[in-house]
Design an enzyme around this catalytic site. Sequence first.
Site, PDB file in Angstrom:
ATOM      1  N   CYS A  12      41.651  33.713  37.317  1.00  0.00           N
ATOM      2  CA  CYS A  12      41.884  32.566  36.456  1.00  0.00           C
ATOM      3  C   CYS A  12      41.083  32.765  35.165  1.00  0.00           C
ATOM      4  O   CYS A  12      39.953  33.238  35.191  1.00  0.00           O
ATOM      5  CB  CYS A  12      41.481  31.238  37.065  1.00  0.00           C
ATOM      6  SG  CYS A  12      42.367  30.826  38.555  1.00  0.00           S
TER       7      CYS A  12
ATOM      8  N   ARG B 295      43.249  38.254  34.133  1.00  0.00           N
ATOM      9  CA  ARG B 295      42.446  37.599  35.177  1.00  0.00           C
ATOM     10  C   ARG B 295      43.293  36.791  36.140  1.00  0.00           C
ATOM     11  O   ARG B 295      42.788  36.290  37.153  1.00  0.00           O
ATOM     12  CB  ARG B 295      41.423  36.663  34.524  1.00  0.00           C
ATOM     13  CG  ARG B 295      40.406  37.404  33.687  1.00  0.00           C
ATOM     14  CD  ARG B 295      39.408  36.429  33.144  1.00  0.00           C
ATOM     15  NE  ARG B 295      38.558  35.920  34.182  1.00  0.00           N
ATOM     16  CZ  ARG B 295      37.297  36.266  34.353  1.00  0.00           C
ATOM     17  NH1 ARG B 295      36.752  37.124  33.550  1.00  0.00           N
ATOM     18  NH2 ARG B 295      36.589  35.734  35.322  1.00  0.00           N
TER      19      ARG B 295
ATOM     20  N   TRP C 262      45.364  32.145  38.822  1.00  0.00           N
ATOM     21  CA  TRP C 262      45.592  32.980  39.997  1.00  0.00           C
ATOM     22  C   TRP C 262      45.444  32.021  41.177  1.00  0.00           C
ATOM     23  O   TRP C 262      44.355  31.501  41.432  1.00  0.00           O
ATOM     24  CB  TRP C 262      44.551  34.098  40.073  1.00  0.00           C
ATOM     25  CG  TRP C 262      44.783  35.063  41.185  1.00  0.00           C
ATOM     26  CD1 TRP C 262      45.554  36.196  41.159  1.00  0.00           C
ATOM     27  CD2 TRP C 262      44.237  35.002  42.509  1.00  0.00           C
ATOM     28  NE1 TRP C 262      45.523  36.831  42.366  1.00  0.00           N
ATOM     29  CE2 TRP C 262      44.727  36.121  43.215  1.00  0.00           C
ATOM     30  CE3 TRP C 262      43.395  34.107  43.173  1.00  0.00           C
ATOM     31  CZ2 TRP C 262      44.399  36.375  44.550  1.00  0.00           C
ATOM     32  CZ3 TRP C 262      43.069  34.356  44.497  1.00  0.00           C
ATOM     33  CH2 TRP C 262      43.552  35.481  45.172  1.00  0.00           C
TER      34      TRP C 262
ATOM     35  N   ASN D 187      38.097  27.047  37.118  1.00  0.00           N
ATOM     36  CA  ASN D 187      38.027  28.296  37.890  1.00  0.00           C
ATOM     37  C   ASN D 187      37.064  28.057  39.037  1.00  0.00           C
ATOM     38  O   ASN D 187      36.036  27.392  38.846  1.00  0.00           O
ATOM     39  CB  ASN D 187      37.441  29.434  37.049  1.00  0.00           C
ATOM     40  CG  ASN D 187      38.411  29.943  36.011  1.00  0.00           C
ATOM     41  OD1 ASN D 187      39.548  29.502  35.957  1.00  0.00           O
ATOM     42  ND2 ASN D 187      37.935  30.863  35.192  1.00  0.00           N
ATOM     43  N   GLY D 188      37.333  28.659  40.185  1.00  0.00           N
ATOM     44  CA  GLY D 188      36.436  28.494  41.328  1.00  0.00           C
ATOM     45  C   GLY D 188      37.158  27.738  42.431  1.00  0.00           C
ATOM     46  O   GLY D 188      38.391  27.587  42.407  1.00  0.00           O
TER      47      GLY D 188
ATOM     48  N   GLU E 205      40.155  55.677  47.664  1.00  0.00           N
ATOM     49  CA  GLU E 205      40.425  55.134  46.330  1.00  0.00           C
ATOM     50  C   GLU E 205      41.834  55.521  45.860  1.00  0.00           C
ATOM     51  O   GLU E 205      42.548  54.706  45.268  1.00  0.00           O
ATOM     52  CB  GLU E 205      39.348  55.638  45.359  1.00  0.00           C
ATOM     53  CG  GLU E 205      39.550  55.284  43.905  1.00  0.00           C
ATOM     54  CD  GLU E 205      39.628  53.780  43.608  1.00  0.00           C
ATOM     55  OE1 GLU E 205      39.380  52.969  44.512  1.00  0.00           O
ATOM     56  OE2 GLU E 205      39.973  53.443  42.469  1.00  0.00           O
TER      57      GLU E 205
ATOM     58  N   LYS F 222      44.701  52.824  44.865  1.00  0.00           N
ATOM     59  CA  LYS F 222      45.386  52.799  43.559  1.00  0.00           C
ATOM     60  C   LYS F 222      46.888  52.762  43.765  1.00  0.00           C
ATOM     61  O   LYS F 222      47.587  51.983  43.134  1.00  0.00           O
ATOM     62  CB  LYS F 222      45.049  54.038  42.715  1.00  0.00           C
ATOM     63  CG  LYS F 222      43.740  54.102  42.013  1.00  0.00           C
ATOM     64  CD  LYS F 222      43.444  53.041  41.016  1.00  0.00           C
ATOM     65  CE  LYS F 222      42.931  51.812  41.671  1.00  0.00           C
ATOM     66  NZ  LYS F 222      41.541  51.504  41.662  1.00  0.00           N
TER      67      LYS F 222
ATOM     68  N   GLU G 239      48.152  49.350  45.295  1.00  0.00           N
ATOM     69  CA  GLU G 239      48.036  48.116  44.512  1.00  0.00           C
ATOM     70  C   GLU G 239      48.964  48.075  43.309  1.00  0.00           C
ATOM     71  O   GLU G 239      49.391  47.004  42.903  1.00  0.00           O
ATOM     72  CB  GLU G 239      46.589  47.806  44.124  1.00  0.00           C
ATOM     73  CG  GLU G 239      45.961  48.739  43.152  1.00  0.00           C
ATOM     74  CD  GLU G 239      44.508  48.390  42.893  1.00  0.00           C
ATOM     75  OE1 GLU G 239      44.116  47.233  42.981  1.00  0.00           O
ATOM     76  OE2 GLU G 239      43.736  49.327  42.587  1.00  0.00           O
TER      77      GLU G 239
ATOM     78  N   HIS H 136      42.843  61.325  65.323  1.00  0.00           N
ATOM     79  CA  HIS H 136      42.549  60.205  66.223  1.00  0.00           C
ATOM     80  C   HIS H 136      43.515  59.048  66.015  1.00  0.00           C
ATOM     81  O   HIS H 136      43.199  57.917  66.361  1.00  0.00           O
ATOM     82  CB  HIS H 136      41.099  59.756  66.030  1.00  0.00           C
ATOM     83  CG  HIS H 136      40.136  60.870  66.311  1.00  0.00           C
ATOM     84  ND1 HIS H 136      39.773  61.246  67.579  1.00  0.00           N
ATOM     85  CD2 HIS H 136      39.506  61.728  65.463  1.00  0.00           C
ATOM     86  CE1 HIS H 136      38.947  62.275  67.511  1.00  0.00           C
ATOM     87  NE2 HIS H 136      38.773  62.579  66.236  1.00  0.00           N
TER      88      HIS H 136
ATOM     89  N   LYS I 177      41.993  40.439  38.039  1.00  0.00           N
ATOM     90  CA  LYS I 177      40.984  41.426  37.667  1.00  0.00           C
ATOM     91  C   LYS I 177      39.609  41.137  38.260  1.00  0.00           C
ATOM     92  O   LYS I 177      38.956  42.028  38.775  1.00  0.00           O
ATOM     93  CB  LYS I 177      40.905  41.518  36.146  1.00  0.00           C
ATOM     94  CG  LYS I 177      39.968  42.595  35.635  1.00  0.00           C
ATOM     95  CD  LYS I 177      40.476  43.973  35.973  1.00  0.00           C
ATOM     96  CE  LYS I 177      39.522  45.075  35.584  1.00  0.00           C
ATOM     97  NZ  LYS I 177      39.852  46.311  36.300  1.00  0.00           N
TER      98      LYS I 177
END
Length: 614
Positions: free
Chosen positions: A2, A27, A75, A101-102, A487, A491, A494, A510, A609
């Site tokens: 947000c 964001r 968001w 926000n929050g 990583e 990438k 996402e 395994h 973000k």
Amino acid sequence: MCGIISYAGKRKALPILLEGLYRLEYRGYDSAGVAVVEKNGVVQSVRAVGRVEDLASSLSGVDMHGTVGIAHTRWATHGAPSVANAHPHADCKNSVFVVHNGIIENHNHVRSALLREGHVFSSETDSEVLAHLIERALAGYRKPFFLEDAVSEALRHVEGTFGIAVVSAHDAGKLVVARRGSPLLLGIGDGEFFAASDSAALVRHTRRIVYLDDNELGILSPQGYEVRNFRHKPVAKAIETLVGSLSDAQKGQYEHFMAKEIHEAPDVIRNALRGRVLYHDGTVKIGALDSLAKKSARIERVVIPSCGTSFYAGLAGKYMIEEFAGIPTEVVHASEFRYAPPPLGAHTLVVAISQSGETADTLEAVREAKRKRAPTLAIVNVVGSSIAREAQMGIYNYAGPEIGVASTKAFISQLTVLSLLAVWLGRQHSLSVSTGRSILEELQYLPQKAAVALAAAPRVRELAEIYGAYDNFLYLGRKYNWPTALEGALKLKEISYAHAEGYAAGEMKHGPIALVTDTFPTVVIAPSDSVYEKTISNIQEIKARRGKIIAVATEGNTEIEKLADHILFIPKTIEMLTPILAVIPLQLFAYYVAHKRGCDIDKPRNLAKSVTVE
Ligand code: F6R
């Protein structure tokens, strides 16, 4: 997560708010809205589902002339993306407008109380209670005259985190903002004042910044600004200067921020090293580490709380610190650390890693570590961010703004800083000058080597053409490159929405090997390092099951050509630094696969973000 931008000045607020929203869109981007106080005291508000451009379309033909206003890009946490759930939220009389926000944790309880009092709600959000609480305070028995008093009173009833901006028909011409746990900063202009969740929205207008701390409230109007605590006491705040240029936050020649940021790798490494290498002494000089040396007893353990990509950087950092400093190191998901912290104490250095410096769980981990009297060190990219200010010591990445939602250059920078930290800790213990020097020497060559890795972009693009339609990928690596595999898989999933799993190569037998078929390719990170032979065995096991292999290998390795279906070469470097080069083709691969699939690369579905809620 947000974005908030708000304005009180002499210019028309709307264009400033919209421009700020575009800059904050990374964001959160499921809906957006604005509210502007007109000269007659009426507040006009428009909200839209989707991107800021959808809001801009909804605003065409709407006249808003007021010079005080608030805006938000969302968001979703509570309530699906919809116009009703978009911010700003209003009270019953459409008089008080709030962006938030929050998370208001006790919103159910507060909402029930307000409903009993006759308030009418129009959204499913936790945020709307704030507008009604302020409405109630304004109408209350004691009739606080000023908007800031009503906001303080309202905030006494909420639990959780907030960064808010409020305008009202009552006390029109004033903008009130407040913070607890969600970032908020004031921009000080010439006869105009801004408040935003992120400096990206301010840099075009002013470089003079006041960071609000928790439980502080800002009162802004075209006449000036003031900061108070929630008990109405004025707080003297320093004005700080924003660094960085506007072009840092522009795409330049690139189609996406992500491509631009991947290609910044050489500069990012240089910036992380600049002024920090003491080659002659085989060590590094960083202010934070000087103060760590002065303040702390011997470091016997390192604990690294972090999230996502920063967590994976931490995993590589663990290997660096354990190998070169011999200090047991544990990497903990910050979300787990928060509720199940490992044993901490004065001899445990807590190293929080965060690009944004705002990740709620990482911030809380730092606070928890401080409560346990462990020394805290933050590796953070965003200057002045909450984690940077909360930790006792800090090392900035100086990687510049990372706008693409998928973190790329920050990972490279974090690994560079972690290698410096490992050298420094090592030199405090038993690492020799000569080993320290050899690491530092190799670090100096790394920017050039990163440029060579980037030059393979056209080849990576060809591979993305071949594999772009596949829906499942396995990523394998050992030792330093297990985190690289994790990583690389993160990438890809996402931004391209292909399913990708990262695994320690030795773990493959395994379980995950059951997935391997000729349509389930494996990306193997196999530089010529101490575990190369073992990784080659894993490649053979996959080949035996008709699995396709894309290998990331060291230039000059001809053996691997016989095994892998495709190879992406990286320059030779020392083992501890291989993740810094190996991740580059993986970032490019994710980028080009997502490009081929027509994905919205800089704003992937469901993500934001900086994750400022837990
Ligand atoms: C992945 C990504 C996230 C972040 C994570 C932590 O591409 O961007 O996984 O790495 O949300 O964010 P910071 O580093 O800002 O604490």
